[in-house]
Design a protein around this motif. Structure first.
Motif, short mmCIF file in Angstrom:
data_model
loop_
_atom_site.label_atom_id
_atom_site.label_comp_id
_atom_site.label_asym_id
_atom_site.label_seq_id
_atom_site.Cartn_x
_atom_site.Cartn_y
_atom_site.Cartn_z
N UNK A 77 1.72 -14.14 -6.56
CA UNK A 77 1.41 -15.37 -7.22
C UNK A 77 1.55 -16.55 -6.35
N UNK A 78 2.46 -16.47 -5.28
CA UNK A 78 2.55 -17.52 -4.37
C UNK A 78 1.74 -17.28 -2.87
N UNK A 79 0.98 -16.19 -2.75
CA UNK A 79 0.26 -15.78 -1.54
C UNK A 79 1.06 -15.67 -0.53
N UNK A 80 1.13 -13.98 -0.35
CA UNK A 80 1.72 -13.44 0.62
C UNK A 80 1.57 -13.66 2.04
N UNK A 81 2.23 -13.70 3.12
CA UNK A 81 2.12 -13.93 4.61
C UNK A 81 2.35 -12.37 5.16
N UNK A 82 1.39 -11.73 5.83
CA UNK A 82 1.86 -10.49 6.57
C UNK A 82 1.42 -10.69 7.95
N UNK A 83 2.43 -10.20 8.60
CA UNK A 83 2.26 -10.16 10.18
C UNK A 83 2.13 -8.66 10.74
N UNK A 84 1.30 -8.65 11.82
CA UNK A 84 0.95 -7.19 11.99
C UNK A 84 0.99 -7.32 13.68
N UNK A 108 -0.23 -0.22 3.62
CA UNK A 108 0.37 -1.49 3.98
C UNK A 108 -0.71 -2.08 5.10
N UNK A 109 -1.07 -1.29 5.83
CA UNK A 109 -1.98 -1.61 6.97
C UNK A 109 -3.42 -2.07 5.80
N UNK A 110 -3.54 -1.31 5.15
CA UNK A 110 -4.97 -1.54 4.59
C UNK A 110 -4.83 -2.85 3.50
N UNK A 111 -3.69 -3.18 3.30
CA UNK A 111 -3.61 -4.57 2.51
C UNK A 111 -3.68 -5.79 3.39
N UNK A 112 -4.04 -5.83 4.47
CA UNK A 112 -4.19 -6.73 5.54
C UNK A 112 -5.75 -7.04 5.58
N UNK A 113 -6.44 -5.99 5.35
CA UNK A 113 -7.83 -6.10 5.79
C UNK A 113 -8.84 -6.16 4.27
#
Length: 460
Positions: A77-84, A108-113
């Motif tokens: 709800x706040x907008x997650x930031x992911x670093x890979x 978890x990788x798939x959630x970024x793309x």
């Protein structure tokens, strides 16, 4: 007291995440904006933004900021930031979500793309450099869905590429197509040569002469064969330059099996040279180049015609005959017409025994019949009617090295249509009149015949 501490920690984390987002957005990173595809999410709806921290020939370092969502738990709800971080060369890879380490899993990788797999070209263009152009796209097609998996996924692909299939990068950069037909010998190899289990000489054959990796892998751990093969290839290359035509592919296809194992399903100039005591280089020049340039014969035709010509001439006891005729097809036909079949008592006994054994090859369907000859004159007549030299195959049939079968119309079994040669559980020839190939209908019938008797169809 405990709840108060947790609340303070949560607020502190949220503040850090918010500050991190602001830094990322304002830093000037190159970015890729992921919008809806118009089917489930409106096209003007921003789902998230990918920011490029570092783009490498062997990987990348990115951030992905999801837009806030009440329905998408991955976005939050706040907008997650992911670093890979993804480094194929050093096998370093990790993922952080809202600054905390999470498992480097396919999910978890798939959630970024992007969910829309059709966007993969845009994504891969964003991640790629000139040094690894095409790597992600080709690997995705191979690793994104394997076995019974129906849907290609970014997560599966990136996870597999850097874990159990990390060798893919080295092979791709070496220009080697990776597919299910390629044999991977050593997944931990430090070079394509080690990964594929090839010798230094074989690796040179691939790079310098373009010899198929699959063919080379059939002959591993054979240093003698390697040395002989590369010497022959160097000779062929010099002849290519001299005659201005390329024959390396045809040469390797016809001769490699004989060079390495002294056996072949196909006509081989080297095998013929050995059998009849002819100089190899002279015969190669004649069959691969002179017959092409001066007589207009394909390599396959020249090899087949010459093999029968030299065999018939020797069987008939010719002492003086042209071993390299300027008109091979004509000389072949003259010798075939003069070929006489004479069997002594012992040879006739062998013939009768083998013919009885070969009689198992009887088959009838779709208006056609296949059966084997019972007398030597059956072979001679077949060759005379169809205008080829099967009449000279009496010795091969008698000795059991070949089985000859006749294809006929079921309503006219006396009229020859196609002659079939079976060798080592494979159909190696099927010739109609004047050595023409069978019709499509006849080929279909031959395929059924082959399946019935568990024969491989090598050639028509």
């Amino acid at each position: 007291m405990i709840r108060s501490d947790l609340l303070v920690a949560k607020e502190s984390t949220q503040t850090k995440v918010k500050e991190l987002k602001d830094v990322i957005r304002n830093f000037g990173y190159e970015k890729y904006e992921d919008y809806g595809n118009g089917r489930y999410i409106p096209k003007d709806k921003l789902i998230g933004t990918m920011y490029m921290v570092e783009r490498m020939d062997y990987g990348f370092h990115i951030y992905y900021i999801h837009e806030p969502s009440e329905s998408n738990k991955i976005a939050g709800k706040d907008g997650i930031v992911t670093e890979m971080y993804y480094d194929l060369r050093n096998k370093m890879y990790w993922i952080k979500r809202n600054t905390k380490d999470v498992q480097f899993s396919a999910r978890n990788v798939d959630s970024i793309f992007p969910y829309d797999r059709m966007k993969r070209k845009e994504v891969f263009d964003f991640l790629s450099t000139k040094g690894n152009e095409g790597l992600y796209e080709s690997a995705y097609q191979y690793l994104g869905a394997m076995g019974m998996e129906r849907t290609e996924m970014f997560g599966r692909f990136f996870h597999r590429l850097i874990t159990e299939y990390s060798y893919y990068e080295l092979l791709h950069k070496a220009g080697i197509k990776v597919d299910s037909n390629l044999c991977i010998v050593n997944i931990n190899g430090k070079s394509p040569m080690e990964i594929l289990g090839l010798s230094k000489t074989q690796w040179k054959m691939f790079n310098k002469f373009g010899i198929s990796i699959g063919n080379l892998q059939c002959y591993r751990h054979n240093e003698t064969g390697d040395n002989r093969m590369i010497n022959q290839l160097n000779h062929i290359k010099s002849l290519d330059v001299e005659y201005g035509i390329e024959k390396i592919k045809e040469f390797s296809s016809n001769e490699m099996s004989y060079i390495y194992t002294q056996g072949t399903y196909y006509d081989s100039a080297l095998q013929t040279a050995k059998r009849y005591g002819l100089p190899e280089k002279h015969l190669i020049r004649y069959l691969y180049y002179e017959c092409d340039v001066s007589q207009g014969l394909s390599v396959g035709t020249a090899l087949s015609q010459y093999r029968d010509y030299i065999r018939m001439a020797n069987e008939m006891g010719y002492e003086r005959f042209d071993r390299y005729p300027k008109f091979l097809r004509t000389y072949h036909d003259i010798v075939a017409r003069n070929y006489k079949v004479k069997l002594n008592a012992e040879e006739q006994k062998q013939w009768d025994e083998i013919c009885e054994k070969n009689a198992i090859y009887k088959y009838a369907m779709d208006g056609f019949r296949i059966f084997t000859p019972m007398t030597t004159q059956d072979l001679v007549r077949e060759g005379n009617v169809l205008g080829h030299c099967v009449g000279s195959y009496v010795g091969k049939v008698r000795q059991g090295t070949s089985v000859i079968a006749f294809l006929r119309d079921a309503d006219d079994v006396d009229k020859p249509l196609v002659t079939i040669e079976i060798r080592d559980k494979a159909i190696v020839q099927a010739k109609a009149k004047m050595n023409n190939p069978p019709t499509t209908e006849q080929k279909d019938f031959i395929e059924k015949f082959a399946k019935k008797f568990e024969l491989e169809v090598k050639s028509y």
